[in-house]
Design an enzyme around this catalytic site. Structure first.
Site, PDB file in Angstrom:
ATOM      1  N   ASP A 354      67.523  29.055  39.298  1.00  0.00           N
ATOM      2  CA  ASP A 354      66.402  28.139  39.560  1.00  0.00           C
ATOM      3  C   ASP A 354      66.164  27.379  38.278  1.00  0.00           C
ATOM      4  O   ASP A 354      65.601  27.885  37.315  1.00  0.00           O
ATOM      5  CB  ASP A 354      65.127  28.872  40.001  1.00  0.00           C
ATOM      6  CG  ASP A 354      65.271  29.505  41.364  1.00  0.00           C
ATOM      7  OD1 ASP A 354      65.260  28.755  42.338  1.00  0.00           O
ATOM      8  OD2 ASP A 354      65.426  30.727  41.434  1.00  0.00           O
ATOM      9  N   THR A 355      66.572  26.152  38.363  1.00  0.00           N
ATOM     10  CA  THR A 355      66.647  25.304  37.190  1.00  0.00           C
ATOM     11  C   THR A 355      66.635  23.882  37.690  1.00  0.00           C
ATOM     12  O   THR A 355      66.876  23.641  38.853  1.00  0.00           O
ATOM     13  CB  THR A 355      67.968  25.612  36.437  1.00  0.00           C
ATOM     14  OG1 THR A 355      67.951  26.972  35.997  1.00  0.00           O
ATOM     15  CG2 THR A 355      68.181  24.728  35.232  1.00  0.00           C
ATOM     16  N   VAL A 356      66.385  22.920  36.824  1.00  0.00           N
ATOM     17  CA  VAL A 356      66.574  21.525  37.201  1.00  0.00           C
ATOM     18  C   VAL A 356      67.544  20.884  36.224  1.00  0.00           C
ATOM     19  O   VAL A 356      67.483  21.097  35.012  1.00  0.00           O
ATOM     20  CB  VAL A 356      65.250  20.728  37.229  1.00  0.00           C
ATOM     21  CG1 VAL A 356      64.374  21.213  38.364  1.00  0.00           C
ATOM     22  CG2 VAL A 356      64.495  20.803  35.901  1.00  0.00           C
ATOM     23  N   SER A 373      64.510  24.646  32.434  1.00  0.00           N
ATOM     24  CA  SER A 373      64.455  25.801  33.337  1.00  0.00           C
ATOM     25  C   SER A 373      63.462  26.855  32.886  1.00  0.00           C
ATOM     26  O   SER A 373      63.207  27.023  31.687  1.00  0.00           O
ATOM     27  CB  SER A 373      65.849  26.438  33.403  1.00  0.00           C
ATOM     28  OG  SER A 373      65.835  27.637  34.149  1.00  0.00           O
ATOM     29  N   ARG A 515      72.490  22.536  42.258  1.00  0.00           N
ATOM     30  CA  ARG A 515      72.048  21.170  42.544  1.00  0.00           C
ATOM     31  C   ARG A 515      72.519  20.296  41.391  1.00  0.00           C
ATOM     32  O   ARG A 515      72.102  20.471  40.259  1.00  0.00           O
ATOM     33  CB  ARG A 515      70.528  21.117  42.694  1.00  0.00           C
ATOM     34  CG  ARG A 515      70.008  21.914  43.886  1.00  0.00           C
ATOM     35  CD  ARG A 515      68.501  21.879  43.969  1.00  0.00           C
ATOM     36  NE  ARG A 515      67.875  22.618  42.878  1.00  0.00           N
ATOM     37  CZ  ARG A 515      66.589  22.525  42.572  1.00  0.00           C
ATOM     38  NH1 ARG A 515      65.804  21.710  43.245  1.00  0.00           N
ATOM     39  NH2 ARG A 515      66.077  23.230  41.583  1.00  0.00           N
TER      40      ARG A 515
END
Length: 543
Positions: A354-356, A373, A515
C-alpha cells in the site's frame, strides 16, 4: 460494496507537450497539472501530487510515511536521488525487543515498527532544490482538499473499508479517519481538518514546524501511548539525504533506481539477468517468458534480502553486484526448463502493499519519479491525536537476526520496499521517461515486467500498464507464483510443470499486482503517459 473488482482498460496513452502528471487519484493529477499551468517545475507538480494523495489516499500514504525521489534535471542531463526514509528511534535496540519477548518478529501494527516519518522533509527538500513556486503554493491544493473535502474514489473506498475493519477500529485515535466509525463510501465527501492543519503548518514553517512543533509532539505522544519509544529528539535529528542513484542498461535504455536502503537494486539485478535472453521473441504471457522472468526475480530477491540495508551501517558491494561478470555467474543458475529450488544469495567479489507512485514532467524536459508510502494499509494504524494521518510501520522490515546486514539498530534505516525509476539514453543522457509500480515486494517485479513490455515489446505506456502480471509471494514463508486472472490456463499449467507453485488471483486479490504510472518523452519533446487500470487514477497533460 459492489462485486469483486474487474479491471478493463480501454484507455489510450495521453499525449502532451506542456507538461504532464500521472497518479493513482485524478485529484492528485489535477493538483500536479495546476502547478505546471502556473509555470511550476516537475518538482512543484510532484510535491503537489504527493500532498494531494496524502489527503485522498490516507491508507496508502501521508505525512506519517516516507518518500524516495528520482529527479531528472534537463539542463544538466543528470539524475538526482533523494532518500526521504526515516530511521529507527535512538532508544529502540535489538536487546530491548528481545527482552520484551518480541525477538521472533514484531507484529506489523506494533508501536516499535514506527520509524521517523521522512515524507515531509523530502517534500521540503525537493521543493527547495528544484521547485519554482515555493512549498506553500505546492501544498495549497492539498490543503483545500483536506479542508473542503473530496469525493472518495471507488478503489480507495474498498481499501479504506478493509483498513477500518482490520485496524483503525482498534488503533489509537484511528477513528479520526472514519465517518462515525465506518469507512467513507465511494463518492462520499470526506473532510480532514487535522490533515489541513498539518499541511498548513509545513507550508508556513517548513520541516521544522512539522518535526519540532505541535505535530511532532503529537506523533511522539501517540507512539509512546501505544508502547513505543519515539522521542522528539529522534524527529529533530531527522534529515533526508541526496545520494548517487544506481543504474543498469537494458535494451538500449539506462534504468535508474535509488540505491539501498531501497530495493531498486532488486529490479536492476533481475534486468541484468534477463539481458542474456531474447525474451522479446517469446509470447508475452507464455510460460517460457514468465518462467525466465520469475527465475531472474527469485535470484535478485535472494541477493536483495542478504545485502540491502542502510549503507551507513552495512556497506554494500554495488559495483560488483551490478557487474556483467556477476550477472553471468548468477545466470548459470537459471534453468530454462525448471525452477531452481536451491536459490540463495551469491558472493560477489568486492568492487570499487500500500503505497502511491506518481510521476511528473514539465515543458523544459525536467521529470520527477516519486513514491510515497506508509507501508501496510494504514501503516501502524496509530494516528497522532487531532492530526488526521497514520504513522507508518516501516520498522516491520528490519531483521531481528543478530549479525544480519538489515538487523534493527538505533538510528538505522530499514530495508525499504518503495522504489521509483527514471529512464535515460546511455549515449547522451537524454530523458526517456519516468516510471514506477507500487506495491510492497511487488514493486521491483512490476518494474521488470512493465519495463520489459516497454523495451522488449515496444508497447506504449498505457498498453504496458494494461498487460497482465505475475507476483512472487511468500505467504507463511512458502513461495508461490501468483498469476493475474486472464493469463492463459495453459501458461499456468506449464509453469506448474516447471516446478512453480502456481496460484491465480481473482477479484480483490488483483490489487496485489500494484499500481503503476508512466510518462515517456520522445526526441521531439512530446510526452506520452499511461496510468494504472487497477486504480482510480489517470494521466493528464498541458498543451
Amino acid at each position: 460494496m459492489q462485486n469483486p473488482l474487474v479491471f478493463r482498460s480501454r484507455r489510450s496513452p495521453v499525449y502532451a507537450r506542456g507538461g504532464m502528471a500521472a497518479a493513482s487519484q485524478p485529484l492528485a493529477v489535477a493538483a500536479g497539472v495546476e502547478m505546471l499551468s502556473r509555470g511550476g517545475s516537475a518538482a512543484d507538480a510532484a510535491v503537489a501530487a504527493a500532498a494531494a494523495l496524502s489527503v485522498t489516499e490516507p491508507g496508502s500514504t501521508g505525512l506519517g510515511g516516507d518518500a524516495f525521489v528520482l529527479y531528472y534535471a534537463a539542463k544538466e542531463r543528470k539524475v538526482y536521488a533523494l532518500n526521504g526514509s526515516g530511521r529507527a528511534p535512538a532508544a529502540l535496540t535489538l536487546e530491548r525487543v528481545q527482552r520484551e519477548g518480541l525477538g521472533g518478529g514484531l507484529p506489523a501494527d506494533h508501536a516499535y515498527t514506527v520509524t521517523v516519518p521522512g515524507a515531509c522533509a523530502a517534500w521540503c527538500d525537493l521543493s527547495a532544490r528544484f521547485g519554482r513556486l515555493g512549498l506553500g503554493a505546492a501544498l495549497a491544493p492539498a490543503v483545500r482538499l483536506a479542508e473542503e473535502g473530496f469525493p472518495v474514489g471507488p478503489l480507495t473506498a474498498r481499501l479504506w473499508e478493509a483498513g477500518v475493519s482490520k485496524l483503525l477500529h482498534r488503533s489509537p485515535n484511528g477513528l479520526e479517519l472514519t465517518v462515525e466509525g465506518r469507512a467513507p463510501r465511494p463518492g462520499e465527501i470526506f473532510r480532514n481538518p487535522g490533515m489541513a492543519r498539518a499541511l498548513r503548518a509545513a507550508a508556513e514553517g517548513g520541516a521544522a514546524a512539522f518535526y519540532q512543533g505541535e505535530a511532532g509532539e503529537a506523533i511522539c505522544a501517540a507512539v509512546q501511548q501505544a508502547g513505543g519509544c519515539l522521542r522528539m529528539e529522534d524527529l529533530a535529528a531527522h534529515t533526508s539525504t541526496w545520494e548517487e542513484p544506481i543504474y543498469s542498461d537494458y535494451r538500449g535504455v539506462r534504468v535508474w533506481e535509488c540505491g539501498p536502503n531501497g530495493q531498486g537494486l532488486t529490479a536492476l539485478l533481475a534486468l541484468n539477468l534477463l539481458r542474456g535472453y531474447d525474451v522479446g521473441r517469446m509470447p508475452a504471457l507464455g510460460a517460457q517468458r514468465l518462467h525466465l522472468t520469475a527465475e531472474a526475480l527469485r535470484l535478485a530477491f535472494a541477493d536483495a534480502r542478504h545485502f540491502i540495508a542502510d549503507p551507513a551501517f552495512a556497506p554494500i558491494p554495488l559495483e560488483a553486484l551490478l557487474s556483467e561478470d556477476y550477472a553471468a555467474q548468477r545466470r548459470r543458475l537459471m534453468d530454462p526448463r525448471r525452477a531452481n529450488p536451491q536459490i540463495r544469495h551469491g558472493q560477489p567479489l568486492p568492487g570499487g502493499r500500500d503505497t502511491v507512485y506518481f510521476c511528473t514532467a514539465d515543458a523544459e524536459g525536467n521529470a520527477c519519479s516519486m513514491v510515497n508510502s506508509i507501508y501496510w494499509n494504514f501503516g501502524s494504524g496509530i494516528v497522532p491525536q487531532g492530526w488526521g494521518f497514520c504513522l507508518q510501520n516501516r520498522g516491520h522490515n528490519f531483521s531481528l537476526e543478530a549479525g544480519h546486514a538489515n538487523v534493527l539498530a538505533p538510528g538505522k534505516r530499514p530495508y525499504h520496499t518503495i522504489i521509483a525509476a527514471m529512464l535515460t539514453a546511455p549515449e547522451n543522457g537524454r530523458l526517456v521517461g519516468a516510471m514506477g509500480v507500487m506495491g510492497g515486494f511487488m514493486q521491483p517485479q512490476g518494474h521488470v515486467q512493465v519495463l520489459s513490455a516497454l523495451l522488449d515489446d515496444g508497447l506504449d505506456p498505457q498498453s504496458a500498464l494494461d498487460r497482465l502480471r505475475f507476483c512472487l509471494e511468500w505467504p507463511g514463508g512458502e513461495e508461490r507464483l501468483t498469476l493475474e486472472e486472464g493469463i492463459p490456463a495453459g501458461t499456468a499449467r506449464a509453469l506448474a510443470a516447471r516446478g512453480h507453485a502456481v496460484h491465480t488471483a481473482r477479484g480483490d486479490e488483483r490489487t496485489l499486482f500494484g499500481r503503476g504510472q508512466i510518462i515517456l518523452r520522445d526526441e521531439q519533446g512530446v510526452l506520452w503517459g499511461g496510468s494504472e487500470p487497477r486504480s482510480d487514477g489517470g494521466a493528464a497533460g498541458l498543451i
